[in-house]
Write an enzyme that holds these catalytic residues in place. Structure first.
Site, PDB file in Angstrom:
ATOM      1  CD  GLU A 157      -2.621   1.306  -0.059  1.00 46.15           C
ATOM      2  OE1 GLU A 157      -3.297   0.376  -0.496  1.00 46.15           O
ATOM      3  OE2 GLU A 157      -2.493   2.386  -0.666  1.00 46.15           O
ATOM      4  CG  PHE A 158       2.597   2.606  -3.003  1.00 45.44           C
ATOM      5  CD1 PHE A 158       3.962   2.640  -2.753  1.00 45.44           C
ATOM      6  CD2 PHE A 158       2.088   1.554  -3.743  1.00 45.44           C
ATOM      7  CE1 PHE A 158       4.813   1.652  -3.251  1.00 45.44           C
ATOM      8  CE2 PHE A 158       2.923   0.564  -4.245  1.00 45.44           C
ATOM      9  CZ  PHE A 158       4.291   0.612  -4.007  1.00 45.44           C
ATOM     10  CB  ALA A 219       8.290   3.459  -3.010  1.00 48.23           C
ATOM     11  CG  PHE A 222      14.023   6.022  -4.272  1.00 49.61           C
ATOM     12  CD1 PHE A 222      14.625   4.849  -3.821  1.00 49.61           C
ATOM     13  CD2 PHE A 222      14.305   6.437  -5.558  1.00 49.61           C
ATOM     14  CE1 PHE A 222      15.481   4.113  -4.631  1.00 49.61           C
ATOM     15  CE2 PHE A 222      15.163   5.710  -6.375  1.00 49.61           C
ATOM     16  CZ  PHE A 222      15.752   4.548  -5.920  1.00 49.61           C
ATOM     17  CB  CYS A 272       6.032   4.072   6.603  1.00 49.03           C
ATOM     18  SG  CYS A 272       4.370   3.421   6.742  1.00 49.03           S
ATOM     19  CG  PHE A 273       9.465   7.807   5.470  1.00 45.28           C
ATOM     20  CD1 PHE A 273       8.830   7.027   4.526  1.00 45.28           C
ATOM     21  CD2 PHE A 273       9.417   9.185   5.324  1.00 45.28           C
ATOM     22  CE1 PHE A 273       8.148   7.595   3.454  1.00 45.28           C
ATOM     23  CE2 PHE A 273       8.751   9.770   4.255  1.00 45.28           C
ATOM     24  CZ  PHE A 273       8.118   8.975   3.328  1.00 45.28           C
ATOM     25  CG  PHE A 334       3.654  11.488  11.228  1.00 48.37           C
ATOM     26  CD1 PHE A 334       2.433  10.882  11.474  1.00 48.37           C
ATOM     27  CD2 PHE A 334       4.184  11.415   9.949  1.00 48.37           C
ATOM     28  CE1 PHE A 334       1.747  10.245  10.461  1.00 48.37           C
ATOM     29  CE2 PHE A 334       3.509  10.764   8.929  1.00 48.37           C
ATOM     30  CZ  PHE A 334       2.276  10.178   9.180  1.00 48.37           C
ATOM     31  CE  LYS A 335       1.111  13.625   5.885  1.00 48.62           C
ATOM     32  NZ  LYS A 335       1.035  12.629   4.782  1.00 48.62           N
TER      33      LYS A 335
HETATM   34  P1  NAD Z   1      -1.822  -0.423  12.614  1.00 43.95           P
HETATM   35  O1  NAD Z   1      -1.026  -0.722  13.825  1.00 43.95           O
HETATM   36  O2  NAD Z   1      -2.608   0.840  12.559  1.00 43.95           O
HETATM   37  O3  NAD Z   1      -2.852  -1.624  12.342  1.00 43.95           O
HETATM   38  C1  NAD Z   1      -2.503  -2.963  12.446  1.00 43.95           C
HETATM   39  C2  NAD Z   1      -3.663  -3.692  13.104  1.00 43.95           C
HETATM   40  O4  NAD Z   1      -3.419  -5.097  13.023  1.00 43.95           O
HETATM   41  C3  NAD Z   1      -3.833  -3.382  14.593  1.00 43.95           C
HETATM   42  O5  NAD Z   1      -5.132  -2.856  14.817  1.00 43.95           O
HETATM   43  C4  NAD Z   1      -3.668  -4.742  15.289  1.00 43.95           C
HETATM   44  O6  NAD Z   1      -4.525  -4.909  16.391  1.00 43.95           O
HETATM   45  C5  NAD Z   1      -4.004  -5.693  14.175  1.00 43.95           C
HETATM   46  N1  NAD Z   1      -3.440  -7.048  14.361  1.00 43.95           N
HETATM   47  C6  NAD Z   1      -2.173  -7.410  14.683  1.00 43.95           C
HETATM   48  N2  NAD Z   1      -2.060  -8.752  14.710  1.00 43.95           N
HETATM   49  C7  NAD Z   1      -3.288  -9.249  14.399  1.00 43.95           C
HETATM   50  C8  NAD Z   1      -3.814 -10.567  14.242  1.00 43.95           C
HETATM   51  N3  NAD Z   1      -3.016 -11.641  14.386  1.00 43.95           N
HETATM   52  N4  NAD Z   1      -5.132 -10.720  13.935  1.00 43.95           N
HETATM   53  C9  NAD Z   1      -5.931  -9.629  13.765  1.00 43.95           C
HETATM   54  N5  NAD Z   1      -5.489  -8.362  13.882  1.00 43.95           N
HETATM   55  C10 NAD Z   1      -4.180  -8.173  14.185  1.00 43.95           C
HETATM   56  O7  NAD Z   1      -0.819  -0.490  11.377  1.00 43.95           O
HETATM   57  P2  NAD Z   1      -0.963   0.246   9.964  1.00 43.95           P
HETATM   58  O8  NAD Z   1      -0.438   1.632  10.064  1.00 43.95           O
HETATM   59  O9  NAD Z   1      -2.319   0.018   9.429  1.00 43.95           O
HETATM   60  O10 NAD Z   1       0.098  -0.571   9.115  1.00 43.95           O
HETATM   61  C11 NAD Z   1      -0.142  -1.889   8.720  1.00 43.95           C
HETATM   62  C12 NAD Z   1       0.908  -2.291   7.724  1.00 43.95           C
HETATM   63  O11 NAD Z   1       0.817  -1.462   6.558  1.00 43.95           O
HETATM   64  C13 NAD Z   1       2.344  -2.152   8.207  1.00 43.95           C
HETATM   65  O12 NAD Z   1       3.118  -3.195   7.664  1.00 43.95           O
HETATM   66  C14 NAD Z   1       2.780  -0.826   7.634  1.00 43.95           C
HETATM   67  O13 NAD Z   1       4.172  -0.765   7.430  1.00 43.95           O
HETATM   68  C15 NAD Z   1       2.067  -0.807   6.308  1.00 43.95           C
HETATM   69  N6  NAD Z   1       1.778   0.525   5.765  1.00 43.95           N
HETATM   70  C16 NAD Z   1       1.366   1.538   6.571  1.00 43.95           C
HETATM   71  C17 NAD Z   1       1.058   2.788   6.044  1.00 43.95           C
HETATM   72  C18 NAD Z   1       0.598   3.927   6.915  1.00 43.95           C
HETATM   73  O14 NAD Z   1       0.513   5.037   6.425  1.00 43.95           O
HETATM   74  N7  NAD Z   1       0.280   3.716   8.169  1.00 43.95           N
HETATM   75  C19 NAD Z   1       1.130   2.993   4.665  1.00 43.95           C
HETATM   76  C20 NAD Z   1       1.538   1.931   3.869  1.00 43.95           C
HETATM   77  C21 NAD Z   1       1.850   0.706   4.430  1.00 43.95           C
HETATM   78  C1  UDX Z   2       4.675   7.605   3.731  1.00 45.04           C
HETATM   79  C2  UDX Z   2       4.680   7.500   2.198  1.00 45.04           C
HETATM   80  O1  UDX Z   2       4.538   8.806   1.643  1.00 45.04           O
HETATM   81  C3  UDX Z   2       3.562   6.597   1.720  1.00 45.04           C
HETATM   82  O2  UDX Z   2       3.649   6.427   0.317  1.00 45.04           O
HETATM   83  C4  UDX Z   2       3.698   5.251   2.409  1.00 45.04           C
HETATM   84  O3  UDX Z   2       2.654   4.390   2.007  1.00 45.04           O
HETATM   85  C5  UDX Z   2       3.700   5.402   3.920  1.00 45.04           C
HETATM   86  O4  UDX Z   2       4.741   6.316   4.305  1.00 45.04           O
HETATM   87  P1  UDX Z   2       3.247   8.980   5.500  1.00 45.04           P
HETATM   88  O5  UDX Z   2       4.321   8.568   6.437  1.00 45.04           O
HETATM   89  O6  UDX Z   2       1.830   8.744   5.885  1.00 45.04           O
HETATM   90  O7  UDX Z   2       3.451   8.242   4.081  1.00 45.04           O
HETATM   91  O8  UDX Z   2       3.374  10.552   5.188  1.00 45.04           O
HETATM   92  P2  UDX Z   2       4.341  11.424   4.259  1.00 45.04           P
HETATM   93  O9  UDX Z   2       3.525  12.446   3.608  1.00 45.04           O
HETATM   94  O10 UDX Z   2       5.200  10.588   3.395  1.00 45.04           O
HETATM   95  O11 UDX Z   2       5.267  12.177   5.321  1.00 45.04           O
HETATM   96  C6  UDX Z   2       6.216  11.478   6.110  1.00 45.04           C
HETATM   97  C7  UDX Z   2       7.024  12.472   6.929  1.00 45.04           C
HETATM   98  O12 UDX Z   2       7.877  13.248   6.096  1.00 45.04           O
HETATM   99  C8  UDX Z   2       6.166  13.484   7.694  1.00 45.04           C
HETATM  100  O13 UDX Z   2       6.717  13.683   8.975  1.00 45.04           O
HETATM  101  C9  UDX Z   2       6.275  14.749   6.853  1.00 45.04           C
HETATM  102  O14 UDX Z   2       6.074  15.923   7.597  1.00 45.04           O
HETATM  103  C10 UDX Z   2       7.713  14.624   6.373  1.00 45.04           C
HETATM  104  N1  UDX Z   2       7.980  15.392   5.138  1.00 45.04           N
HETATM  105  C11 UDX Z   2       7.309  15.100   3.987  1.00 45.04           C
HETATM  106  C12 UDX Z   2       8.954  16.393   5.137  1.00 45.04           C
HETATM  107  O15 UDX Z   2       9.584  16.652   6.167  1.00 45.04           O
HETATM  108  N2  UDX Z   2       9.209  17.064   3.972  1.00 45.04           N
HETATM  109  C13 UDX Z   2       8.555  16.797   2.806  1.00 45.04           C
HETATM  110  O16 UDX Z   2       8.846  17.441   1.795  1.00 45.04           O
HETATM  111  C14 UDX Z   2       7.573  15.780   2.810  1.00 45.04           C
END
Ligand code: NAD
Ligand code: UDX
Length: 480
Positions: A157-158, A219, A222, A272-273, A334-335
């Site tokens: 997921e992006f 991604a 980068f 994530c980062f 964080f943002k």
């Molecule tokens: P999150 O912590 O918000 O959600 C994860 C959920 O999974 C929690 O609610 C937890 O209770 C549940 N869980 C854990 N083990 C479980 C199990 N065995 N059965 C059922 N539920 C269970 O995490 P998130 O931010 O949604 O991230 C999930 C994944 O997606 C991570 O790998 C993360 O790196 C990736 N990701 C996150 C983002 C983002 O912006 N947050 C973007 C892209 C990818």
């Molecule tokens: C990031 C990626 O953008 C997304 O594609 C991936 O799926 C999850 O991780 P996110 O962490 O939700 O998303 O937010 P993002 O907008 O990427 O910002 C990350 C951090 O970088 C924030 O703290 C933001 O304030 C900071 N940031 C972003 C900067 O400091 N400068 C910039 O120019 C852009």
């Protein structure tokens, strides 16, 4: 009717599945989680995460073809496609601690899928995982399968938080990785058909499993690298009198570079980062590529440097001590447009100031006092482990108070630190703030959102990341 089940109702699972349900009325989507409060919140008027536009999408589908449940096994058993979107945090103990991804939650989800399934299923990696995880998951599923056929796909997921719904409605691309076998290709097509309800075909990229898994880590690396690059430049700008906003504008005008993700800041945060780069570093080390590991490690090092540079600047400007001084912190998320505080730079900045005995008064429009106190008492990497999935009563940091108004936060303060770029901080009445502060009054803008010249006219001493320093700041050099 195709049935989808998503394990993990978090920042990714919840919004992603809500959008699939909205765009595919013929598909029944169940989002399941082991966290009872989280599922209760998804079923209430107070959703567990703040994301612009999310509530509207959920309200349109919930109870029709979108369901939130704690009955994990039932929904997995009934599903044709199972997304796994559980957290994949950094390991805190044992082999690879502080770097490697902790796949405990993923593995337990996979074992449960194998255990309860009675029909063939497509299992989709939605979580961000180390490259080659699909192979491990395949082994768990096939060794426990009782003759059932599982096809594993990688579909990272992006979405970014704060813009998740827009990102899901109009993704730059959807990436699907699968096996190059007839069954693998059939599974890819089934998932492609889901996205094809609203994503143009040319934006759906199909690759092998390992390319899809690695593309996600690449991604994020980068994107973070761009921020560390501009932040590294910001330090040089301050030393030379260049202005980082002008530099990044000029650099970004090169069509090969582009303008996005070049905003200098107090440092990047988010769940994530850092996690994904540490994971990438670990994978490189495990594959005997220390030079590549070292290259990416530097992105994190510059981010840490940027946060400590900011703290040093605050302390140095205020006569080299903030002991017992009141510092207002505006913004903790964080943002902007999210209440998420995972890995927010505010944690390190606040801890740095507290280490110098400052008294902090914090205001963020979306973050609760409980969350802030918990973040400031937690150890690095502990925040994404099960202990913290349930609400706990935090140990209070006595030097910290949390208020619900920027004017209250800044009253009697010696200095103001802006750590999140919330729009409302741009239009505050800074004359009123100045009048109610101790003098000399400082503003440290970690997001370059205020008009520094106007603030200086009012009487503030202003520090903006990567901008030419005024005489006061030049006279009080910060040692990094
Ligand atoms: P999150 O912590 O918000 O959600 C994860 C959920 O999974 C929690 O609610 C937890 O209770 C549940 N869980 C854990 N083990 C479980 C199990 N065995 N059965 C059922 N539920 C269970 O995490 P998130 O931010 O949604 O991230 C999930 C994944 O997606 C991570 O790998 C993360 O790196 C990736 N990701 C996150 C983002 C983002 O912006 N947050 C973007 C892209 C990818
Ligand atoms: C990031 C990626 O953008 C997304 O594609 C991936 O799926 C999850 O991780 P996110 O962490 O939700 O998303 O937010 P993002 O907008 O990427 O910002 C990350 C951090 O970088 C924030 O703290 C933001 O304030 C900071 N940031 C972003 C900067 O400091 N400068 C910039 O120019 C852009």
């Amino acid at each position: 009717m195709v049935k989808i089940c998503c394990i993990g109702a978090g920042y990714v699972g919840g919004p992603t599945m809500a959008v699939i349900a909205l765009k595919c009325p013929s598909i029944e989507v169940a989002v399941v989680d082991i966290s009872v409060p989280r599922i209760a919140a998804w079923n209430s008027d107070q959703l567990p995460i703040y994301e612009p536009g999310l509530e509207d999408v959920v309200k349109q589908c919930r109870g029709k073809n979108l369901f939130f449940s704690t009955d994990v096994e039932k929904h997995v058993r009934e599903a044709d496609i199972v997304f796994v979107s559980v957290n994949t945090p950094t390991k805190t103990r044992g082999l690879g601690a502080g770097k490697a991804a902790d796949l405990t939650y993923w593995e337990s989800a996979a074992r449960m899928i194998a255990d309860v399934s009675k029909s063939d299923k497509i299992v989709v990696e939605k979580s961000t995982v180390p490259v080659k995880t699909a192979e491990a998951i395949e082994k768990i599923l096939t060794h426990n399968s009782k003759g059932i056929n599982f096809q594993i796909l990688s579909n990272p997921e992006f979405l970014a938080e704060g813009t998740a719904i827009q990102d899901l409605f109009k993704p730059d691309r959807v990436l699907i990785g699968g096996r190059d076998t007839p069954e693998g290709q059939k599974a890819i097509k089934a998932l492609k058909d889901v996205y094809a309800h609203w994503v143009p075909e040319e934006r759906i990229i199909c690759t092998n499993l390992w390319s899809a898994e690695l593309s996600k880590l690449a991604a994020n690396a980068f994107l973070a690298q761009r921020i560390s690059s501009v932040n590294a430049m910001s330090a040089l700008c301050e030393a030379t009198g260049a202005d980082v906003t002008q530099v990044s504008y000029a650099v970004g005008k090169d069509s090969r570079i582009g303008p996005k993700f070049l905003n200098a800041s107090v440092g990047f945060g988010g769940s994530c980062f850092q996690k994904d780069i540490l994971n990438l570093v670990y994978i490189c080390e495990c594959n005997g590529l220390p030079e590549v590991a070292e290259y990416w490690k530097q992105v994190i090092k510059i981010n840490d440097y940027q946060k400590s540079r900011f703290v040093n600047r605050v302390v140095a400007s205020m006569f080299n001590t903030v002991a017992n001084k009141k510092i207002a912190v505006l913004g903790f998320a964080f943002k902007k447009d999210t209440g998420d505080t995972r890995e927010t730079p505010a944690i390190d900045v606040c801890k740095g100031l507290l280490g110098d005995k400052a008294r902090l008064r914090i205001y963020d429009p979306q973050v609760t006092e409980d969350q802030i106190q918990r973040d400031l008492t937690m150890n690095k990497f502990d925040w994404d482990h099960p202990l913290h999935l349930q609400p706990m009563s935090p140990t209070t940091v006595k030097q910290v108070s949390v208020v619900w108004d920027a004017y209250e936060a800044t009253k009697d303060a010696h200095g103001v630190c802006i750590l999140t770029e919330w729009d409302e901080f741009k239009t505050l009445d800074y004359q009123r703030i100045f009048d109610n502060m101790q003098k000399p009054a400082f503003v440290f803008d970690g997001r370059n959102i205020v008009n520094a010249d106007k603030l200086r006219e009012i009487g503030f001493i202003v520090y903006s990341i990567g901008k030419p320093l005024d005489a006061w700041l030049k006279d009080m050099p910060a040692v990094a």
